[in-house]
Design a protein around this motif. Structure first.
Motif, PDB file in Angstrom:
ATOM      1  N   GLU A  10      49.381  -9.212 -10.388  1.00  0.00           N
ATOM      2  CA  GLU A  10      49.494 -10.648 -10.128  1.00  0.00           C
ATOM      3  C   GLU A  10      50.338 -11.332 -11.190  1.00  0.00           C
ATOM      4  O   GLU A  10      50.881 -10.693 -12.091  1.00  0.00           O
ATOM      5  N   ALA A  11      50.418 -12.659 -11.097  1.00  0.00           N
ATOM      6  CA  ALA A  11      51.132 -13.462 -12.089  1.00  0.00           C
ATOM      7  C   ALA A  11      50.577 -14.870 -12.098  1.00  0.00           C
ATOM      8  O   ALA A  11      50.235 -15.431 -11.063  1.00  0.00           O
ATOM      9  N   CYS A  12      50.475 -15.445 -13.292  1.00  0.00           N
ATOM     10  CA  CYS A  12      50.194 -16.876 -13.437  1.00  0.00           C
ATOM     11  C   CYS A  12      51.170 -17.472 -14.442  1.00  0.00           C
ATOM     12  O   CYS A  12      50.924 -18.518 -15.027  1.00  0.00           O
ATOM     13  N   GLY A  13      52.278 -16.756 -14.632  1.00  0.00           N
ATOM     14  CA  GLY A  13      53.335 -17.212 -15.522  1.00  0.00           C
ATOM     15  C   GLY A  13      54.636 -16.568 -15.100  1.00  0.00           C
ATOM     16  O   GLY A  13      54.799 -16.173 -13.952  1.00  0.00           O
ATOM     17  N   SER A  14      55.544 -16.430 -16.039  1.00  0.00           N
ATOM     18  CA  SER A  14      56.857 -15.878 -15.705  1.00  0.00           C
ATOM     19  C   SER A  14      57.358 -15.014 -16.845  1.00  0.00           C
ATOM     20  O   SER A  14      57.502 -15.490 -17.978  1.00  0.00           O
ATOM     21  N   GLY A  15      57.630 -13.756 -16.557  1.00  0.00           N
ATOM     22  CA  GLY A  15      58.175 -12.855 -17.559  1.00  0.00           C
ATOM     23  C   GLY A  15      57.155 -12.467 -18.607  1.00  0.00           C
ATOM     24  O   GLY A  15      55.942 -12.580 -18.423  1.00  0.00           O
ATOM     25  N   GLY A  16      57.671 -11.977 -19.744  1.00  0.00           N
ATOM     26  CA  GLY A  16      56.791 -11.508 -20.805  1.00  0.00           C
ATOM     27  C   GLY A  16      56.184 -10.163 -20.480  1.00  0.00           C
ATOM     28  O   GLY A  16      56.783  -9.333 -19.798  1.00  0.00           O
ATOM     29  N   LYS A  17      54.960  -9.945 -20.958  1.00  0.00           N
ATOM     30  CA  LYS A  17      54.259  -8.684 -20.753  1.00  0.00           C
ATOM     31  C   LYS A  17      53.185  -8.872 -19.691  1.00  0.00           C
ATOM     32  O   LYS A  17      52.604  -9.942 -19.569  1.00  0.00           O
ATOM     33  N   ILE A  18      52.925  -7.803 -18.941  1.00  0.00           N
ATOM     34  CA  ILE A  18      51.819  -7.864 -17.994  1.00  0.00           C
ATOM     35  C   ILE A  18      50.542  -7.471 -18.735  1.00  0.00           C
ATOM     36  O   ILE A  18      50.517  -6.508 -19.487  1.00  0.00           O
ATOM     37  N   ILE A  19      49.503  -8.269 -18.543  1.00  0.00           N
ATOM     38  CA  ILE A  19      48.275  -8.094 -19.307  1.00  0.00           C
ATOM     39  C   ILE A  19      47.129  -7.661 -18.399  1.00  0.00           C
ATOM     40  O   ILE A  19      46.996  -8.155 -17.272  1.00  0.00           O
ATOM     41  N   LEU A  20      46.336  -6.731 -18.876  1.00  0.00           N
ATOM     42  CA  LEU A  20      45.085  -6.375 -18.208  1.00  0.00           C
ATOM     43  C   LEU A  20      44.068  -7.447 -18.582  1.00  0.00           C
ATOM     44  O   LEU A  20      43.704  -7.604 -19.745  1.00  0.00           O
ATOM     45  N   PHE A  21      43.610  -8.222 -17.591  1.00  0.00           N
ATOM     46  CA  PHE A  21      42.722  -9.332 -17.904  1.00  0.00           C
ATOM     47  C   PHE A  21      41.412  -9.292 -17.122  1.00  0.00           C
ATOM     48  O   PHE A  21      40.571 -10.182 -17.294  1.00  0.00           O
ATOM     49  N   GLN A  22      41.212  -8.271 -16.299  1.00  0.00           N
ATOM     50  CA  GLN A  22      39.975  -8.210 -15.533  1.00  0.00           C
ATOM     51  C   GLN A  22      39.757  -6.773 -15.076  1.00  0.00           C
ATOM     52  O   GLN A  22      40.686  -6.116 -14.596  1.00  0.00           O
ATOM     53  N   THR A  23      38.529  -6.288 -15.234  1.00  0.00           N
ATOM     54  CA  THR A  23      38.206  -4.915 -14.827  1.00  0.00           C
ATOM     55  C   THR A  23      36.848  -4.905 -14.144  1.00  0.00           C
ATOM     56  O   THR A  23      36.140  -5.896 -14.097  1.00  0.00           O
ATOM     57  N   GLY A  24      36.514  -3.721 -13.655  1.00  0.00           N
ATOM     58  CA  GLY A  24      35.151  -3.527 -13.175  1.00  0.00           C
ATOM     59  C   GLY A  24      35.012  -3.527 -11.667  1.00  0.00           C
ATOM     60  O   GLY A  24      35.994  -3.426 -10.946  1.00  0.00           O
ATOM     61  N   PRO A  25      33.787  -3.652 -11.214  1.00  0.00           N
ATOM     62  CA  PRO A  25      32.607  -3.779 -12.077  1.00  0.00           C
ATOM     63  C   PRO A  25      32.191  -2.450 -12.699  1.00  0.00           C
ATOM     64  O   PRO A  25      32.267  -1.414 -12.044  1.00  0.00           O
ATOM     65  N   ASP A  26      31.790  -2.538 -13.970  1.00  0.00           N
ATOM     66  CA  ASP A  26      31.224  -1.391 -14.700  1.00  0.00           C
ATOM     67  C   ASP A  26      32.149  -0.177 -14.650  1.00  0.00           C
ATOM     68  O   ASP A  26      31.811   0.861 -14.080  1.00  0.00           O
ATOM     69  N   ALA A  27      33.303  -0.291 -15.299  1.00  0.00           N
ATOM     70  CA  ALA A  27      34.259   0.816 -15.258  1.00  0.00           C
ATOM     71  C   ALA A  27      34.945   1.041 -16.605  1.00  0.00           C
ATOM     72  O   ALA A  27      36.166   0.985 -16.705  1.00  0.00           O
ATOM     73  N   PRO A  28      34.182   1.316 -17.686  1.00  0.00           N
ATOM     74  CA  PRO A  28      34.841   1.575 -18.978  1.00  0.00           C
ATOM     75  C   PRO A  28      35.712   2.814 -18.948  1.00  0.00           C
ATOM     76  O   PRO A  28      36.712   2.888 -19.664  1.00  0.00           O
ATOM     77  N   TRP A  29      35.364   3.776 -18.111  1.00  0.00           N
ATOM     78  CA  TRP A  29      36.171   4.997 -18.006  1.00  0.00           C
ATOM     79  C   TRP A  29      37.561   4.690 -17.465  1.00  0.00           C
ATOM     80  O   TRP A  29      38.545   5.337 -17.829  1.00  0.00           O
ATOM     81  N   LEU A  30      37.669   3.693 -16.570  1.00  0.00           N
ATOM     82  CA  LEU A  30      38.967   3.331 -16.003  1.00  0.00           C
ATOM     83  C   LEU A  30      39.861   2.724 -17.073  1.00  0.00           C
ATOM     84  O   LEU A  30      41.070   2.999 -17.138  1.00  0.00           O
ATOM     85  N   VAL A  31      39.280   1.898 -17.945  1.00  0.00           N
ATOM     86  CA  VAL A  31      40.060   1.276 -19.010  1.00  0.00           C
ATOM     87  C   VAL A  31      40.540   2.335 -20.001  1.00  0.00           C
ATOM     88  O   VAL A  31      41.606   2.194 -20.598  1.00  0.00           O
TER      89      VAL A  31
END
Length: 878
Positions: free
Chosen positions: A242-263
């Motif tokens: 997704e995007a809520c801005g323009s350019g720069g770096k893509i950030i991981l801002f939401q995970t889960g539910p309950d998935a520390p192994w995925l991160v």
């Protein structure tokens, strides 16, 4: 002549040390405090520069040397084509035909050139359905013929029980070419398909790519896939782009539910970038946005990761979100990370129940170089251990300094702790009052175009005030004669750390994962003092203080990266929070929190200053200077600079409103410009430009008589802004003849002495909103528009309200026939329902703006961004 004084290291509690002149052996000149602030500013500049660094982009010519790597140059060529199409609104030719055809042809070419070992399928989906979106308002989302382009790369195991889904959307909001939102992610997925298709070896798992054509409507095509596509059931793991801005770096801002192994898999990608703080803030509801991640999680039971471009949020959902503003390094950043992430989890084995039981993940990157991640269960153990270390370090200091625990000691420690916390509270009260005063003076959002002004307005006074009360503890009226300045300084530093330790314990108990932020500070501070004691530097003149400051450099730099990310994200968002909220409070609160966290361990230095009055006077002068700047052009909130726009946003609808009696007779009709105020300065800042704003009519009467003030809803989330918006009478709009809003009752059928079915037909544009409000003692049992009817979370005159959005994708004219079944008391007379419908006309090629409307719009200054539509609204009594 001044008596020379030699400090007695063997007796740190020498009562002769009481003399303030002798205390100066441990004090430092006042300019050292100012130097620390200057160094902090330089560190922040360093942090800012680090945040702008992007990977070197690869071109098509580099592919021979990097055959398995993501090629940013080719992705950019695809994006140029998509953005050249202009806005791609759901229901438009560009979205429903041009983009779908382009993607289909592109994917077919990739399939034809794929390695023969790969098996790739493509499917075009037209979805029709509905669901209830349980957000702050609560509404039904109904979609008809929205489109998805879906690609499946079969894995080695061809396991149809747990495939990985990548999602991005190709539709845009009106007026925006959608380069970042979400074009760059669409072309990233295309290039990833190309790279995976050319691999000799298949991945272990199936990879499904969903290019969805109705995200901005909102979130409809994602539901269409989850509810109706043949590959939905096997899609278990999600990567949403997704995007809520323009350019720069893509950030991981939401995970889960309950998935520390995925991160953990993501933490090893080439340029890991993400933070759990963003996840907790986003899921708090503070941010006025949502993503498809929610649909896949809540309706598809998927576990996954949500990514977004967040820099330069001023361009989000505007005409400025264009191809030219995305550097090639941004393509390489998202491409390298997501391609590597897909390969890693695509080859991973099935997760075990033990891994699933670890809980939520704590994750944060260190300057984009590497990522630290661990589970919430590990976080509890880690936080408790570090809290214990912090407490033990404090008691170790008591033992080393041979402090007697008595009433006087406890009194000193208690008053010093109260002074520290009291200073923080005093700083908070000051900046909150300042935020309110600036708002009352009409000087709000001065930092919107120039974020650096927050330094003088909020950060400087917080630095000064948050250290002022502990400073006075060195004077005799609250001076306890067992402590020299040297030892008082160390104990003050310990007490600051203990306060944050208490915050860490409370946050851990409340399962706030963002407390890792505080944990880092406590960890480095504790080990800094362990080093001081191990080297027996606690009695030295100044050396312990240098060690203490140096031990905080790394955590301060890291905390600055989080602070920069916070301001970079939230300041642009204040331009779309609505005029009912004072954004100064949000920015003041952010500045207060980050400034205290970053500087509180350093206030021990300011309390050891000689002639500290000059330090505080300097801070006061800086603050006064920035207050003075509020009355200069530097403080103007908005900018029309094309290279760095800071626009004031406006949603405008030339609207016709019609109100009908139970007999069907038109009782009232009027037209006007409905202006939705998007920020605190609207419309006050525009009154000298737009003459019609002098003719604004109050909506109070309509808000008392009609659901949602008798106004067309753009989205249910804006319902809270309606009463704060503007209605300006005008001449009538002109609607497309084949899309004119029409409402008719086809039949009324009595089902029993208490039940009646009303059949209704509505035709109009592709975007419709229905509002159904039963009269008192009436129940709405069902409607054929949805399977199960649920009321929204708002009421009108203590009556439930049902809100239903209706969107047509492949538009060939909207003609909706539906029924409403109501339950009435026996022998009930009169209308049972207030039912209203609004239609929105957003396609520039299909709408005509009258000369009056154009004249109104042309008055808006260049620093505004106006999204202008037409709308029709009808209210009926049935």
């Amino acid at each position: 002549m001044t008596k020379k004084y030699k400090y007695d290291y063997s007796n740190p509690f020498n009562l002769d040390d009481m003399d303030s002149e002798k205390d100066s052996i441990h004090s430092v000149p006042f300019w050292m405090g100012l130097l620390i602030i200057l160094c902090l500013g330089l560190l922040f500049g360093f942090v800012f520069l680090i945040g702008t660094l992007l990977p070197t982009p690869l071109t098509v010519n580099d592919e021979a040397n990097y055959p398995d790597s993501f090629i940013a140059d080719r992705a950019a060529q695809d994006l140029r084509y998509l953005t050249d199409l202009g806005p791609k609104i759901t229901g438009s030719f560009e979205n429903e035909y041009a983009v779908v055809e382009y993607l289909s042809l592109h994917i077919k070419t990739i399939i034809s050139e794929a390695n023969p070992n790969q098996y790739i399928e493509m499917d075009l989906q037209e979805a029709t359905g509905s669901y209830y979106l349980d957000d702050s308002i609560g509404f039904h989302n109904i979609y008809h013929k929205v489109q998805n382009v879906v690609v499946k790369i079969h894995g080695e195991s061809n396991n149809t029980k747990q495939s990985i889904l990548l999602n991005s959307h190709f539709d845009t909001v009106p007026s925006s070419p959608g380069a970042s939102d979400d074009g760059i992610n669409v072309v990233t997925m295309l290039e990833i398909i190309r790279k995976l298709s050319q691999r000799e070896q298949r991945l272990n798992q199936n990879i499904i790519f969903l290019f969805n054509g109705a995200e901005e409507t909102p979130l409809q095509a994602a539901h269409g896939f989850v509810a109706h596509h043949k590959w939905a059931e096997e899609s278990k793991y999600l990567i949403n782009l997704e995007a809520c801005g323009s350019g720069g770096k893509i950030i991981l801002f939401q995970t889960g539910p309950d998935a520390p192994w995925l991160v953990k898999y993501y933490s090893t990608v080439p340029h890991p970038y993400g933070n759990v703080i963003g996840e907790e803030v986003f899921q708090s509801g503070l941010i006025p946005s949502d993503t498809d991640f929610r649909l896949f999680r809540d309706f598809g039971n998927m576990v996954g990761a949500d990514f977004a471009f967040a820099d330069d949020g001023y361009r989000y959902h505007t005409e400025y979100d264009s191809f030219e503003n995305i550097p090639l390094g941004s393509y390489q950043h998202v491409g390298d990370n997501i391609l590597d992430f897909v390969i890693k989890i695509g080859n991973a084995l099935e997760t075990t129940e033990k891994e699933r039981s670890l809980g939520k993940a704590i994750y944060f990157d260190i300057f984009g170089l590497f990522m630290i991640t661990y589970s919430s269960k590990t976080a509890v153990i880690l936080n408790v251990c570090i809290a214990l270390v912090s407490i033990l370090v404090f008691f170790l200091s008591i033992v080393i300094f041979r402090v007697r625990i008595n009433v006087e000691t406890l009194r000193y420690l208690s008053i010093t702790t109260a002074a520290i916390v009291g200073s923080w509270l005093l700083a908070g009260i000051f900046v909150m009052i300042l935020a309110v005063v600036l708002d009352c003076l009409g000087k709000t959002m001065s930092w919107y175009a120039n974020p650096w002004t927050t330094f003088g307005l909020y950060i400087i006074p917080v630095i000064g005030i948050s250290g002022c009360l502990p400073y006075f503890t060195k004077y005799k009226f609250i001076y306890f004669q067992n402590f020299s300045l040297n030892i008082r300084g160390q104990f003050q530093a310990h007490l600051v750390r203990l306060i944050w330790t208490f915050v860490l314990i409370i946050g851990t108990a409340a399962q706030v994962r963002s407390t890792y932020f505080i944990m880092i500070l406590i960890l480095f501070d504790s080990f800094g003092f362990l080093l001081i004691h191990a080297l027996r530097l606690q009695y030295t003149v100044g050396i312990w203080l240098i060690i203490h400051v140096l031990s905080l450099v790394l955590p301060v730099i890291y905390m600055m990266t989080v602070a920069a990310m916070n301001f970079n994200f939230f300041i642009p968002i204040t331009g779309r929070l609505g005029s009912q909220l004072n954004p100064e409070l949000l920015i003041a609160a952010s500045a207060l929190f980050f400034t205290i966290v970053i500087t509180s361990p350093l206030t021990v230095l300011t309390n050891m200053l000689r002639k500290a009055i000059w330090y505080y006077l300097t801070l006061a002068v800086i603050f006064a200077t920035f207050i003075g700047l509020l009355y200069t052009p530097f403080a103007f909130p908005y900018s029309a600079d094309q290279s760095s726009p800071k626009p004031q946003r406006h949603w405008m609808m030339h609207t016709q409103r019609q109100f009908f009696l139970e007999s069907g007779e038109l009782s009232r009709t009027e037209s006007g410009f409905f202006m939705l105020d998007m920020d605190r300065n609207s419309p006050s800042i525009l009154k000298r430009y737009v003459k019609e704003l002098a003719d604004v009519e109050s909506l109070q009467d309509d808000c008392e008589k009609y659901t949602f003030c008798g106004l067309p809803l753009i989205h249910p989330k804006v319902a809270k802004k309606l009463a704060y918006s503007q209605w300006i009478p005008s001449s009538s709009p002109e609607f497309p003849q084949n899309e004119t809003l029409k409402f008719s009752v086809l039949s009324r059928e009595t089902l029993s002495n208490t039940k009646e079915k009303i059949v209704i037909q509505v035709s109009g544009p592709d975007k419709l909103v229905f509002y159904i409000t039963p009269k008192t003692n009436i129940k709405v049992l069902s409607t054929s528009l949805v399977d199960i009817l649920k009321p929204s979370k708002v009421t009108f005159q203590s009556r439930p309200v049902y809100v239903l959005l209706h969107q047509t994708g492949k538009y060939d004219g909207t003609n909706v026939i539906f029924d409403v079944v109501v339950q009435k008391p026996p022998a009930f007379k009169g209308p049972a329902l207030d039912i209203a419908v609004s239609g929105r006309y957003v396609h520039e090629s299909r709408m005509h703006k009258t000369p009056a409307y154009l004249g109104f719009l042309n008055q808006f200054p260049q620093w505004t961004h106006v999204i202008s539509w037409l709308s029709a609204y009808q209210s009926h009594l049935l």
